[in-house]
Write a protein that holds these residues in place. Sequence first.
Motif, short mmCIF file in Angstrom:
data_model
loop_
_atom_site.label_atom_id
_atom_site.label_comp_id
_atom_site.label_asym_id
_atom_site.label_seq_id
_atom_site.Cartn_x
_atom_site.Cartn_y
_atom_site.Cartn_z
N ASN A 1 0.85 -1.19 0.00
CA ASN A 1 0.00 0.00 0.00
C ASN A 1 0.88 1.24 0.00
O ASN A 1 1.91 1.28 0.69
CB ASN A 1 -0.91 0.03 1.23
CG ASN A 1 -1.85 -1.17 1.26
OD1 ASN A 1 -2.24 -1.69 0.21
ND2 ASN A 1 -2.20 -1.60 2.46
N GLY A 2 0.45 2.26 -0.76
CA GLY A 2 1.24 3.49 -0.81
C GLY A 2 0.52 4.62 -1.50
O GLY A 2 -0.66 4.51 -1.85
N ARG A 3 1.26 5.70 -1.69
CA ARG A 3 0.74 6.89 -2.37
C ARG A 3 1.74 7.30 -3.44
O ARG A 3 2.95 7.12 -3.28
CB ARG A 3 0.51 8.04 -1.39
CG ARG A 3 -0.59 7.78 -0.39
CD ARG A 3 -0.68 8.86 0.68
NE ARG A 3 -1.76 8.60 1.62
CZ ARG A 3 -2.96 9.18 1.56
NH1 ARG A 3 -3.21 10.09 0.63
NH2 ARG A 3 -3.88 8.88 2.46
N ALA A 4 1.21 7.89 -4.52
CA ALA A 4 2.06 8.32 -5.63
C ALA A 4 1.55 9.66 -6.15
O ALA A 4 0.36 9.99 -6.05
CB ALA A 4 2.05 7.29 -6.75
N GLY A 5 2.49 10.41 -6.71
CA GLY A 5 2.12 11.72 -7.21
C GLY A 5 1.37 11.66 -8.52
O GLY A 5 0.64 12.59 -8.87
N SER A 6 1.50 10.57 -9.29
CA SER A 6 0.82 10.45 -10.57
C SER A 6 0.62 8.97 -10.88
O SER A 6 1.25 8.08 -10.28
CB SER A 6 1.63 11.11 -11.69
OG SER A 6 2.88 10.44 -11.85
N VAL B 1 2.60 -9.14 -10.70
CA VAL B 1 2.27 -7.88 -10.04
C VAL B 1 1.02 -7.31 -10.68
O VAL B 1 0.95 -7.13 -11.90
CB VAL B 1 3.44 -6.87 -10.15
CG1 VAL B 1 3.08 -5.58 -9.45
CG2 VAL B 1 4.72 -7.48 -9.57
N GLN B 2 0.02 -7.04 -9.85
CA GLN B 2 -1.23 -6.49 -10.36
C GLN B 2 -1.76 -5.40 -9.43
O GLN B 2 -1.52 -5.43 -8.23
CB GLN B 2 -2.28 -7.59 -10.53
CG GLN B 2 -2.57 -8.36 -9.26
CD GLN B 2 -3.53 -9.50 -9.47
OE1 GLN B 2 -4.01 -9.72 -10.58
NE2 GLN B 2 -3.83 -10.24 -8.43
N MET B 3 -2.48 -4.48 -10.04
CA MET B 3 -3.02 -3.36 -9.27
C MET B 3 -4.38 -3.76 -8.70
O MET B 3 -5.28 -4.15 -9.44
CB MET B 3 -3.16 -2.12 -10.16
CG MET B 3 -3.63 -0.88 -9.40
SD MET B 3 -3.79 0.55 -10.48
CE MET B 3 -2.07 0.76 -11.01
N LEU C 1 -1.05 -2.74 -4.43
CA LEU C 1 -0.52 -3.71 -5.40
C LEU C 1 -0.44 -5.08 -4.76
O LEU C 1 -0.08 -5.22 -3.59
CB LEU C 1 0.86 -3.28 -5.89
CG LEU C 1 0.97 -1.90 -6.55
CD1 LEU C 1 2.41 -1.64 -6.97
CD2 LEU C 1 0.03 -1.81 -7.75
N LEU C 2 -0.77 -6.10 -5.53
CA LEU C 2 -0.69 -7.48 -5.08
C LEU C 2 0.32 -8.22 -5.96
O LEU C 2 0.27 -8.13 -7.19
CB LEU C 2 -2.06 -8.15 -5.17
CG LEU C 2 -2.18 -9.54 -4.55
CD1 LEU C 2 -1.95 -9.46 -3.04
CD2 LEU C 2 -3.55 -10.16 -4.85
N MET C 3 1.25 -8.95 -5.32
CA MET C 3 2.30 -9.64 -6.08
C MET C 3 2.62 -10.97 -5.39
O MET C 3 2.23 -11.21 -4.24
CB MET C 3 3.55 -8.77 -6.18
CG MET C 3 4.19 -8.44 -4.85
SD MET C 3 5.22 -6.96 -4.92
CE MET C 3 3.95 -5.68 -5.09
#
Length: 241
Positions: free
Chosen positions: A159-164, A184-186, A207-209
């Motif tokens: 789990n995380g945060r991204a600017g774009s 790896v899948q969203m 993301l799940l991997m």
Amino acid sequence: MIEVNLLPGGKKGASGGGPLAGLVAAFKGLRGGGSGGRGGGGGSAVDPYMAFFAVALSIAIGYIFWAYSGVNGTREELQVRIEEEVQDSTRFADLIERTNLLTARNDSIAQRVAIIQEIDQGRYVWPHILDEVAAAVPDYTWLREVVYAGGDPVQVRVNGRAGSIYAITNFMRRLEASEFLRAVQMDRAEQVPSEANAEDLVYVFELLMTYDTPPIEELQTVPLFDGSLSTQTAAPASGGN
């Protein structure tokens, strides 16, 4: 008392001679009967039935003695073989018992080694996962948590945060390039206000991997100790996982 000898050409003898005396007398008659005949003066005629009986009896007695001696020899030989087989059986029984004991110990040791190997293989799973995830984080991306998602093989949720959205796709591409992570899948991606400034929008993602151990020949290992320390302590260099 008057005794009458009924054997032709025979002489008077003891009355209790038995069958051997008759056989001897028959042989004497055969030996001495050739000089006379029916018209001869001193000899007596040979009874052919008595001669045949004497020859057959002698052959039978000889065969009986020969067969008896052969049976005795065979019995002694079989007795010796039986004693040898009993000794071999006792020796092999002890050997089989020792072999079974060693086999049981070997199976027990093999089970313990398998358990140790299984534990040892899982020792480096999470160090590999955290190392690969940390190395794949691009710019403008922040991680909140990396947790176990279950299963065999091991599944991981990030789990995380991204600017774009571009930063998220770049992060997924780097994770897929890892030798220890695949599939790896969203699982979630949505835009929310930033915690620092409500006017700024950021992407929250999950993301799940799946963790995967590559073949050993594809891994690059390094020694746990440098050359000087290995030389001083005389410890063998071992490869890290």
